[in-house]
Scaffold this motif. Structure first.
Motif, PDB file in Angstrom:
ATOM      1  N   ASP A 150      20.060  -1.229   8.236  1.00  9.90           N
ATOM      2  CA  ASP A 150      21.316  -0.094   9.976  1.00  9.90           C
ATOM      3  C   ASP A 150      20.492  -1.191  10.784  1.00  9.90           C
ATOM      4  O   ASP A 150      21.333  -0.433  11.974  1.00  9.90           O
ATOM      5  N   PRO A 174      25.391  -1.727   9.756  1.00 14.41           N
ATOM      6  CA  PRO A 174      25.746  -1.543  10.823  1.00 14.41           C
ATOM      7  C   PRO A 174      25.286  -0.238  11.608  1.00 14.41           C
ATOM      8  O   PRO A 174      26.451   0.689  11.060  1.00 14.41           O
ATOM      9  N   ASN A 175      24.512   0.373  12.677  1.00 11.39           N
ATOM     10  CA  ASN A 175      24.814   1.652  12.875  1.00 11.39           C
ATOM     11  C   ASN A 175      25.614   1.378  13.944  1.00 11.39           C
ATOM     12  O   ASN A 175      25.450   0.929  15.061  1.00 11.39           O
ATOM     13  N   GLN A 176      25.973   2.401  13.647  1.00  6.93           N
ATOM     14  CA  GLN A 176      27.802   2.557  14.187  1.00  6.93           C
ATOM     15  C   GLN A 176      27.095   3.527  16.356  1.00  6.93           C
ATOM     16  O   GLN A 176      27.639   3.321  16.891  1.00  6.93           O
ATOM     17  N   ASP A 177      26.390   4.110  16.275  1.00  7.00           N
ATOM     18  CA  ASP A 177      25.885   4.519  17.393  1.00  7.00           C
ATOM     19  C   ASP A 177      24.661   3.516  17.652  1.00  7.00           C
ATOM     20  O   ASP A 177      24.955   3.482  19.289  1.00  7.00           O
ATOM     21  N   PRO A 204      24.602  -0.131  16.919  1.00  5.71           N
ATOM     22  CA  PRO A 204      25.018  -1.560  16.806  1.00  5.71           C
ATOM     23  C   PRO A 204      23.785  -2.428  16.710  1.00  5.71           C
ATOM     24  O   PRO A 204      22.879  -1.942  17.596  1.00  5.71           O
ATOM     25  N   LYS A 264      30.413  -2.007   6.189  1.00  8.80           N
ATOM     26  CA  LYS A 264      31.091  -1.011   7.548  1.00  8.80           C
ATOM     27  C   LYS A 264      30.216  -0.320   7.277  1.00  8.80           C
ATOM     28  O   LYS A 264      29.717   1.538   8.023  1.00  8.80           O
ATOM     29  N   SER A 265      30.068   1.040   5.753  1.00  7.17           N
ATOM     30  CA  SER A 265      29.331   1.990   5.312  1.00  7.17           C
ATOM     31  C   SER A 265      29.069   1.256   3.858  1.00  7.17           C
ATOM     32  O   SER A 265      29.327   0.883   3.170  1.00  7.17           O
TER      33      SER A 265
END
Length: 74
Positions: A19, A38-41, A43, A57-58
């Motif tokens: 991630d 990808p880590n959304q917090d 990226p 996405k998850s």
């Protein structure tokens, strides 16, 4: 690469699920197949996702069929 070594397998036989920028880059550099989540917090940096063989996405998008498909393209 350390994990592959401890498992007694070649990095090319591994799929890394990462991630972060550093995780994606290091797995790619080791010769592993890379699935990026990808880590959304925090990226990944520009260009890091380009190194991934697959991006989702998850983790809910990660399926055994996806992994098999990635393995069969090698």
């Amino acid at each position: 690469m350390e994990t592959a070594s401890r498992l007694g397998v070649e990095p090319a036989a591994c799929i890394a699920i990462e991630d972060s920028t550093n995780g994606i880059r290091s797995a790619h550099a080791a010769g592993m197949t890379v699935i990026a989540v990808p880590n959304q917090d925090f990226p990944p940096e520009d260009g890091a996702l380009d190194l991934a063989d697959q991006t989702v996405k998850s983790l809910t998008e990660l399926t055994p069929e996806m992994v098999r498909a990635l393995r069969s393209t090698e």
